[in-house]
Motif scaffolding. Structure first.
Motif, PDB file in Angstrom:
ATOM      1  N   ARG A   1     111.075 -11.286 -10.591  1.00 55.25           N
ATOM      2  CA  ARG A   1     111.291 -11.294  -9.142  1.00 55.25           C
ATOM      3  C   ARG A   1     112.555 -10.540  -8.704  1.00 55.25           C
ATOM      4  N   PHE A   2     113.205  -9.881  -9.621  1.00 60.37           N
ATOM      5  CA  PHE A   2     114.446  -9.180  -9.253  1.00 60.37           C
ATOM      6  C   PHE A   2     114.149  -8.031  -8.290  1.00 60.37           C
ATOM      7  N   PHE A   3     112.979  -7.401  -8.460  1.00 60.27           N
ATOM      8  CA  PHE A   3     112.528  -6.354  -7.530  1.00 60.27           C
ATOM      9  C   PHE A   3     111.016  -6.477  -7.427  1.00 60.27           C
TER      10      PHE A   3
ATOM     11  N   LEU B   1     122.510   0.729 -11.335  1.00 58.56           N
ATOM     12  CA  LEU B   1     121.786   1.006 -12.574  1.00 58.56           C
ATOM     13  C   LEU B   1     121.547  -0.314 -13.286  1.00 58.56           C
ATOM     14  N   LEU B   2     120.291  -0.593 -13.622  1.00 55.53           N
ATOM     15  CA  LEU B   2     119.981  -1.868 -14.255  1.00 55.53           C
ATOM     16  C   LEU B   2     120.063  -1.796 -15.777  1.00 55.53           C
ATOM     17  N   ASP B   3     119.574  -0.714 -16.327  1.00 53.80           N
ATOM     18  CA  ASP B   3     119.515  -0.620 -17.788  1.00 53.80           C
ATOM     19  C   ASP B   3     119.032   0.783 -18.157  1.00 53.80           C
TER      20      ASP B   3
ATOM     21  N   LEU C   1     126.715  -5.675 -24.146  1.00 53.63           N
ATOM     22  CA  LEU C   1     127.030  -4.668 -23.128  1.00 53.63           C
ATOM     23  C   LEU C   1     125.997  -4.691 -22.000  1.00 53.63           C
ATOM     24  N   ARG C   2     124.714  -4.832 -22.397  1.00 54.17           N
ATOM     25  CA  ARG C   2     123.666  -4.896 -21.371  1.00 54.17           C
ATOM     26  C   ARG C   2     123.846  -6.140 -20.503  1.00 54.17           C
ATOM     27  N   ALA C   3     124.291  -7.236 -21.131  1.00 56.75           N
ATOM     28  CA  ALA C   3     124.474  -8.477 -20.384  1.00 56.75           C
ATOM     29  C   ALA C   3     125.546  -8.317 -19.299  1.00 56.75           C
ATOM     30  N   THR C   4     126.558  -7.472 -19.544  1.00 59.75           N
ATOM     31  CA  THR C   4     127.594  -7.290 -18.511  1.00 59.75           C
ATOM     32  C   THR C   4     126.989  -6.596 -17.289  1.00 59.75           C
ATOM     33  N   LEU C   5     126.120  -5.614 -17.548  1.00 55.68           N
ATOM     34  CA  LEU C   5     125.446  -4.931 -16.429  1.00 55.68           C
ATOM     35  C   LEU C   5     124.588  -5.928 -15.652  1.00 55.68           C
ATOM     36  N   PHE C   6     123.888  -6.769 -16.399  1.00 54.15           N
ATOM     37  CA  PHE C   6     123.031  -7.776 -15.774  1.00 54.15           C
ATOM     38  C   PHE C   6     123.844  -8.719 -14.890  1.00 54.15           C
TER      39      PHE C   6
ATOM     40  N   VAL D   1     115.205 -10.039 -19.080  1.00 57.14           N
ATOM     41  CA  VAL D   1     116.611 -10.283 -18.739  1.00 57.14           C
ATOM     42  C   VAL D   1     116.779 -10.573 -17.243  1.00 57.14           C
ATOM     43  N   TYR D   2     116.218  -9.721 -16.401  1.00 62.87           N
ATOM     44  CA  TYR D   2     116.416  -9.857 -14.956  1.00 62.87           C
ATOM     45  C   TYR D   2     115.372 -10.771 -14.306  1.00 62.87           C
TER      46      TYR D   2
END
Ligand SMILES: [Zn+2]
Length: 422
Positions: A205-207, A175-177, A92-97, A201-202
């Motif tokens: 360097r994502f932010f 929302l990331l997680d 489920l978290r991977a879908t958000l990612f 996961v992200y």
């Protein structure tokens, strides 16, 4: 044009919605109803703002709903609860990612940047509290209450609280997680677990920086954020804190480095940075503080007359050394940005996405439901902000847009085609 068909077309083209749906597994030993039919129903329930599994079960009686999810029969509320308990949370978290990574790659979060920096906001929100229901992940607290005869008594309350990670902007909030706060644990502990996972996961360097509230002003927490590779801004509220007292003493009588009018917040602002301060021995590195003195006129009606009263407020933010090269306005904006969590996203999530409703009291089911609501929120908001013509033209509110999606299911379109490809 059918709004739901437009939404599904957009989510399929931009995010590969069908692939996302199929990638989520659950651990039922003898599954009769495919996971994708349950997951898609839960996701659609989130997008259409359905408030309970019982209501969602009623939705699955709609013929076109069943066409859409590729399952010929209605799904009961018990099944939703049973599957939610067994969802694979990593999936489920991977879908958000996947969705957030696509938004970043498509430069959709550029508008969230301040002076080229992307800020991640962390904040906690209480899911729900109750007197009787209890699961192994419930946090507990004692509260005082007065009974019917005026006697004081202590009762135990059970509650769940989560730390949310998100990127806020004027146009888009993503929302990331999120991470649950465990019994006996503080917000900072859950926040560090969350940040550690986000980094894995992200990627680092994502932010660029993390912005948090005063709960997190602790040497070990800030040191850990440094180690993870992010700059940070925290709000200082406790008067007794040494670094705040030092910044106040050094900044007193200093001319502001910058004066400006904040159009959005309708305030005149004076900023005074105080550099090269020491925060604590456990932290060990230098920090700096930016003080914002804000003034505005508040219009009131007193005795039948309109009057204007001058108002003022003061904010103090502490920031990491890496940000010392940036103008103090970046700290002002980055510091205020995190309030977007309470003002915008949490309001929206609570009012329209039933964030504080417990669908099914089980630790995994609650987290799974939260993640699905987050995914629904991000997909729907991306569609509204980046694609919907009606929203761009200001013809509808977000709530009306969600209602239009729901009405879309009344039309006879080949709904079964959306998720047919495998
Ligand atoms: Zn519980």
């Amino acid at each position: 044009m059918n709004e739901l068909a437009q939404f599904l077309g957009y989510a399929t083209k931009v995010f590969g919605l069908g692939r996302l749906i199929r990638a989520v597994r659950d651990q039922r030993p003898y599954a009769q109803i495919p996971t994708r039919a349950v997951f898609l129903s839960l996701l659609m329930g989130g997008i259409l703002r359905v408030g309970s599994y019982l209501d969602l079960s009623k939705q699955t009686k709609r013929r076109r709903w069943r066409n859409l999810i590729h399952w010929p029969k209605p799904i009961s509320d018990d099944v939703f609860g049973y599957v939610a308990e067994r969802f694979n949370l990593t999936d489920l978290r991977a879908t958000l990612f996947q969705v957030n990574r696509r938004l970043k790659a498509n430069k959709a979060v550029e508008s969230c940047k301040i002076n080229g920096l992307l800020f991640l906001s962390l904040d906690a929100n209480e899911h729900f509290a109750s007197r009787s229901r209890c699961c192994p992940a419930c946090c507990q607290r004692e509260i005082q209450e007065t009974d019917g005869e005026g006697r004081q008594q202590t009762v135990t309350e059970y509650y769940h609280r989560y730390v949310f990670a998100q990127i806020n902007g004027p146009k888009l909030n993503v929302l990331l997680d999120l991470e649950g706060i465990r019994p006996g644990e503080g917000e900072a502990g859950a926040a560090l677990r969350l940040l550690g996972r986000i980094r894995r996961v992200y990627g680092a360097r994502f932010f660029d920086a993390v912005t948090v509230d005063s709960w997190y002003v602790q040497g070990p927490f800030l040191k850990a954020v440094d180690k993870l590779g992010w700059a940070w801004i925290v709000v200082l509220k406790q008067e007794r804190m040494g670094v705040l007292q030092e910044a106040q003493a050094l900044g007193a009588g200093q001319e502001p480095a910058l004066r400006f009018h904040d159009e959005q917040r309708k305030r005149d602002v004076q900023l005074r940075p105080v550099k090269d301060l020491e925060f604590s021995q456990t932290y060990g590195r230098g920090v700096w503080v930016v003080h914002a003195h804000e003034t505005w006129m508040e219009k009131k009606i007193a005795g039948g007359k309109k009057i204007s009263q001058p108002q003022a407020s003061d904010w103090w933010w502490m920031a990491s050394e890496e940000l010392q090269g940036y103008p103090p306005r970046v700290i002002y904006q980055g510091g205020h940005l995190r309030w977007g969590i309470e003002n915008k996203t949490f309001n929206e999530l609570t009012q329209h996405y039933h964030l504080e409703h417990c669908y099914h009291h089980d630790p995994v089911a609650m987290l799974a439901q939260m993640l699905i609501l987050c995914l629904a929120f991000v997909l729907f908001n991306a569609y509204a902000a980046l694609h919907s013509q009606k929203m761009r033209l200001g013809q509808v509110t977000l709530k009306e847009l969600a209602h239009d999606l729901d009405l879309g299911l009344e039309a006879d379109l080949p709904w079964n085609l959306w998720f047919a490809s495998g």
